[in-house]
Design an enzyme around this catalytic site. Structure first.
Site, mmCIF file in Angstrom:
data_model
loop_
_atom_site.group_PDB
_atom_site.id
_atom_site.type_symbol
_atom_site.label_atom_id
_atom_site.label_comp_id
_atom_site.label_asym_id
_atom_site.label_seq_id
_atom_site.Cartn_x
_atom_site.Cartn_y
_atom_site.Cartn_z
ATOM 1 N N ASP A 19 -3.267 8.142 3.478
ATOM 2 C CA ASP A 19 -2.693 7.259 4.500
ATOM 3 C C ASP A 19 -3.753 6.835 5.528
ATOM 4 O O ASP A 19 -4.661 7.600 5.833
ATOM 5 C CB ASP A 19 -1.542 7.998 5.190
ATOM 6 C CG ASP A 19 -0.592 7.048 5.898
ATOM 7 O OD1 ASP A 19 -0.752 5.818 5.755
ATOM 8 O OD2 ASP A 19 0.299 7.530 6.608
ATOM 9 N N ASN A 67 6.481 0.477 -1.444
ATOM 10 C CA ASN A 67 5.337 -0.408 -1.160
ATOM 11 C C ASN A 67 5.492 -1.832 -1.711
ATOM 12 O O ASN A 67 4.757 -2.738 -1.318
ATOM 13 C CB ASN A 67 4.022 0.191 -1.696
ATOM 14 C CG ASN A 67 3.523 1.367 -0.884
ATOM 15 O OD1 ASN A 67 2.805 2.231 -1.388
ATOM 16 N ND2 ASN A 67 3.894 1.425 0.384
#
Ligand code: FPP
Length: 240
Positions: A19, A67
């Site tokens: 991340d 996503n």
């Protein structure tokens, strides 16, 4: 993945939520894909670090079921990056006898990325020294839902009694039943959540959070995480 876990100081299986790519790029006034590209370098570095430290399995969250809602050019960029990674790094998988596998709804990927992925998975399927598992179009709840559906079909067909359903049976219906559960889960960039990653498999994993953004994460950061892990006392529910 199976529930047995490593008891040594070195985790057998490390899972990573990579991340912070977007924030890393923004800090530099660059588009998000710039951060993802730098993140691919971190993945290369960590894969080598796994080899050097004796970590056998590495699972990385490369693309979640959530996503897909990102801007189209970012999704396209990530798929191109996946293809480039597979092409550029295949030789290293062979050199180190690393098997590539994937978890997730692989059929959702664009045909070109899927074809390259399938090709490299097939070409490396006999290796056993290391395992790189890419979570692609992956969601933990989807994985469990798919398993429950398959089990329900077996019950409906009369091949299974509801009382025969136990944890081991559920685990056998997950994406990679032969892979041991992760011992250590690392998430970069200061966020402290699981974000639908390996919900079943991470039940007993040690969790390690670092503020380092993924594109800055290198061998030394990985070594720090391993040192932290080696100090943990894993009890699996037993008294201290
Ligand atoms: C999360 O950061 C990262 C992703 C959604 C993609 C991860 C992909 C890579 C590291 C590329 C390398 C992988 C392969 C398989 C080639 P974010 O974009 O959510 O960052 P932010 O929270 O700072 O916005």
């Amino acid at each position: 993945m199976t529930a047995s876990a490593a008891t040594s100081d070195i985790p057998r299986h490390v899972a990573i939520i990579m991340d912070g790519n977007g924030r890393w790029a923004r800090k530099r006034g660059q588009p998000r894909i710039f951060g993802h590209r730098a993140g691919a370098e971190s993945l290369r570095a960590v894969l080598r670090a796994c080899r050097d430290h004796g970590v056998t399995y590495l699972t990385v969250y490369a693309f979640s079921t959530e996503n897909w809602v990102r801007p189209q050019d970012e999704v396209r960029g990530l798929m191109t990056l996946l293809r480039t990674f597979l092409k550029k790094d295949e030789h290293e998988l062979h050199e180190n006898q690393v098997r590539l596998r994937a978890i997730g709804r692989i059929d959702d990927l664009p045909q070109s990325a899927r074809a390259e992925l399938t090709r490299v998975m097939e070409a490396t399927r006999h290796y056993d020294k290391g395992h790189l598992i890419l979570a692609l179009s992956y969601g933990g709840r989807t994985e469990i839902t798919d398993a429950v559906r398959a089990i329900a079909r077996n019950v409906q067909a009369g091949d299974l009694e509801p009382d025969q359903i136990d944890e081991a049976l559920i685990a056998r219906h997950l994406y990679l039943p032969d892979v041991p559960d992760p011992d250590l889960m690392i998430r970069t960039s200061g966020e402290q959540r699981l974000s639908n990653f390996l919900l079943w498999e991470l039940s007993y994993a040690e969790l390690y959070f670092t503020d380092t953004l993924w594109p800055d994460f290198r061998e030394a950061h990985f070594a720090e995480a391993l040192t932290d892990y080696s100090r943990r006392c894993r009890r699996f529910g037993a008294p201290s």
